[in-house]
Design an enzyme around this catalytic site. Structure first.
Site, mmCIF file in Angstrom:
data_model
loop_
_atom_site.group_PDB
_atom_site.id
_atom_site.type_symbol
_atom_site.label_atom_id
_atom_site.label_comp_id
_atom_site.label_asym_id
_atom_site.label_seq_id
_atom_site.Cartn_x
_atom_site.Cartn_y
_atom_site.Cartn_z
ATOM 1 N N SER A 52 0.870 -1.169 0.000
ATOM 2 C CA SER A 52 0.000 0.000 0.000
ATOM 3 C C SER A 52 0.908 1.219 0.000
ATOM 4 C CB SER A 52 -0.871 -0.040 1.259
ATOM 5 O OG SER A 52 -1.598 1.162 1.397
ATOM 6 N N LYS A 102 -1.081 -1.063 -4.429
ATOM 7 C CA LYS A 102 -2.279 -0.280 -4.080
ATOM 8 C C LYS A 102 -1.853 1.161 -3.880
ATOM 9 C CE LYS A 102 -4.593 -0.016 0.362
ATOM 10 N NZ LYS A 102 -5.184 -0.824 1.456
ATOM 11 N N LYS A 140 -2.864 4.927 -2.565
ATOM 12 C CA LYS A 140 -3.805 5.733 -1.788
ATOM 13 C C LYS A 140 -4.192 6.920 -2.664
ATOM 14 C CE LYS A 140 -3.924 3.740 2.298
ATOM 15 N NZ LYS A 140 -5.174 3.230 2.881
ATOM 16 N N ASP A 151 -7.120 2.996 -3.015
ATOM 17 C CA ASP A 151 -7.822 3.030 -1.723
ATOM 18 C C ASP A 151 -8.070 4.487 -1.355
ATOM 19 O OD1 ASP A 151 -8.843 2.743 0.817
ATOM 20 O OD2 ASP A 151 -7.110 1.687 1.652
ATOM 21 N N ASP A 167 -13.641 -1.834 3.136
ATOM 22 C CA ASP A 167 -12.710 -1.943 4.264
ATOM 23 C C ASP A 167 -13.452 -1.425 5.502
ATOM 24 O OD1 ASP A 167 -10.697 -1.543 6.174
ATOM 25 O OD2 ASP A 167 -9.296 -0.554 4.837
#
Ligand code: OSB
Ligand code: MG
Length: 378
Positions: A135, A161, A163, A188, A238
């Site tokens: 992430s 991933k 952000k 995300d 999530d």
């Protein structure tokens, strides 16, 4: 298993680099560890709340309060057959899943040690190796993000991933996708958008993302269903999912096509397994999320990820991506093909570095069963 002693401690740990999400920047972690002494063994768990209530409603301090004033006094001296009995004992205390998970997971470690089996076996895991992704926090420019992605891919990570937040989204995703057309890529948003942003979020459909994680409000399942009906990219929830009932609801409403399971967010291994089982029944893939954990939380994440429904790479990565020195030995290492080998020794499968933990501890409290308690429960 008799709960003889509970120790709660706060550790200060500084991340190697600041981690930026849509809700803020984290560098100094205030991590709570729980140690449970049970019939001669010591089990460890981590409370994964953030320092401020920006991800969910819990914080380091609310968890300290809930454990100190409610959970520890109620559990000390109690006798249980298995760690899976803990949620029933704690069900009267509403919410505070991360606080309760730290305690329950410590007991799972203790139970596994007592039975002489690795924790992943006790949980019903079926894998010897788990798949890892990373992430990546929000960066200043698309160029910097692209070079960070290259570095992680060179290390072998199987999924990237990113952000995102408004103003730091399309351009960044486009730059990464252009450089790396074939990789497993996801985003995300940590609840940074609203349903009225649907035409903006729709623009992400062209990048063949594996998923878009939690675009809308942290507690909004219905809105995600409306969004999913209008975009092609699979939504992964999530923040919204804190137990198996929420997972059932989200799946029934088609609010997501994937679920990220975080041990803390759902309240511990027992609930995590229930969420996993619901998803598996409905053919919804799951993967293990991360909360910038120390080695203790990371070891629990590895054990959980061995269950058969964890078919996508998780946010479980090497200790050295986060810390100069981790609290377990050996540190968590990731192979060149982006996998972690699951340890095969009893319990968590990593040694806890007690002296190092002691040196990082800023406060601690313990509860000890008194002889009268032992009598009362025997
Ligand atoms: O939403 O997955 C998230 C970190 C802190 C809070 C929330 C999240 C994250 C991460 C980092 O994405 C995952 C990790 O590397 O531990
Ligand atoms: Mg997330």
């Amino acid at each position: 298993m008799k709960i003889e002693k509970i120790t709660l401690r706060e550790l200060r740990m500084r991340l190697k680099t600041p981690f930026e999400t849509s809700f803020g920047v984290t560098q100094e972690r205030r991590i709570l560890l729980v140690e449970m002494a049970v019939d001669g063994v010591s089990g460890w768990g981590e409370i994964t709340s953030m320092e401020s209530p920006l991800f969910n409603s819990e914080t380091t301090d609310t968890a300290w309060h809930v454990i100190s004033d409610y959970v520890a006094p109620m559990l000390i001296g109690k006798q249980v057959q298995t760690a899976s009995e803990l949620p029933a004992l704690l069900t009267g205390f509403r919410g505070h899943e991360m606080a309760k998970a730290g305690v329950e997971n410590a007991l799972w470690d203790a139970e596994a040690q007592q039975k002489g089996v690795p924790l992943h076996i006790l949980l019903g895991g079926t894998r010897q190796e788990i798949s890892c992704g990373v992430s990546l926090g929000i960066r200043e420019t698309p160029e910097r993000l692209v070079s960070k992605v290259k570095e992680e891919l060179d290390s072998g990570y199987q999924r990237i991933k990113l952000k995102i937040k408004p103003g730091k989204d399309i351009e960044f995703v486009a730059a990464v996708r252009e450089q790396f057309p074939g990789i497993l890529l996801s985003v995300d948003a940590n609840s940074a958008y609203e349903l009225k942003d649907v035409s903006h979020l729709e623009k992400l459909d062209e990048f063949q993302l594996l998923m878009m994680e939690q675009p809308l409000q942290w507690d909004e399942i219905r809105g995600h269903a409306k969004l999913q009906a209008q975009i092609r990219t699979p939504i992964c929830l999530d923040e919204c999912i804190t137990n198996a009932r929420h997972a059932e609801t989200a799946i029934e409403l088609d609010a997501c096509r994937i679920i990220n399971i975080k041990l803390g967010r759902v309240g511990g291994h027992t609930s995590a397994r229930q969420v996993h089982d619901v998803c598996r029944k409905h053919g919804i893939p799951v993967w293990c999320g991360g909360m910038l954990e120390s080695g203790i939380g990371r070891a629990h994440n590895i054990a959980m990820s061995t269950q058969p429904g964890f078919t996508l790479p998780g946010d479980v990565s090497a200790s050295q991506r986060y810390w100069h020195e981790d609290v377990i030995e050996p540190e968590v290492e990731v192979s060149r093909k982006g996998t972690i080998r699951v340890p095969q020794t009893p319990g968590l499968g990593f040694a806890v570095k007690r002296d190092f933990i002691e040196s990082l501890t800023s406060r601690s409290r313990h509860w000890t069963a008194t002889p009268s308690m032992v009598n009362a429960t025997s």
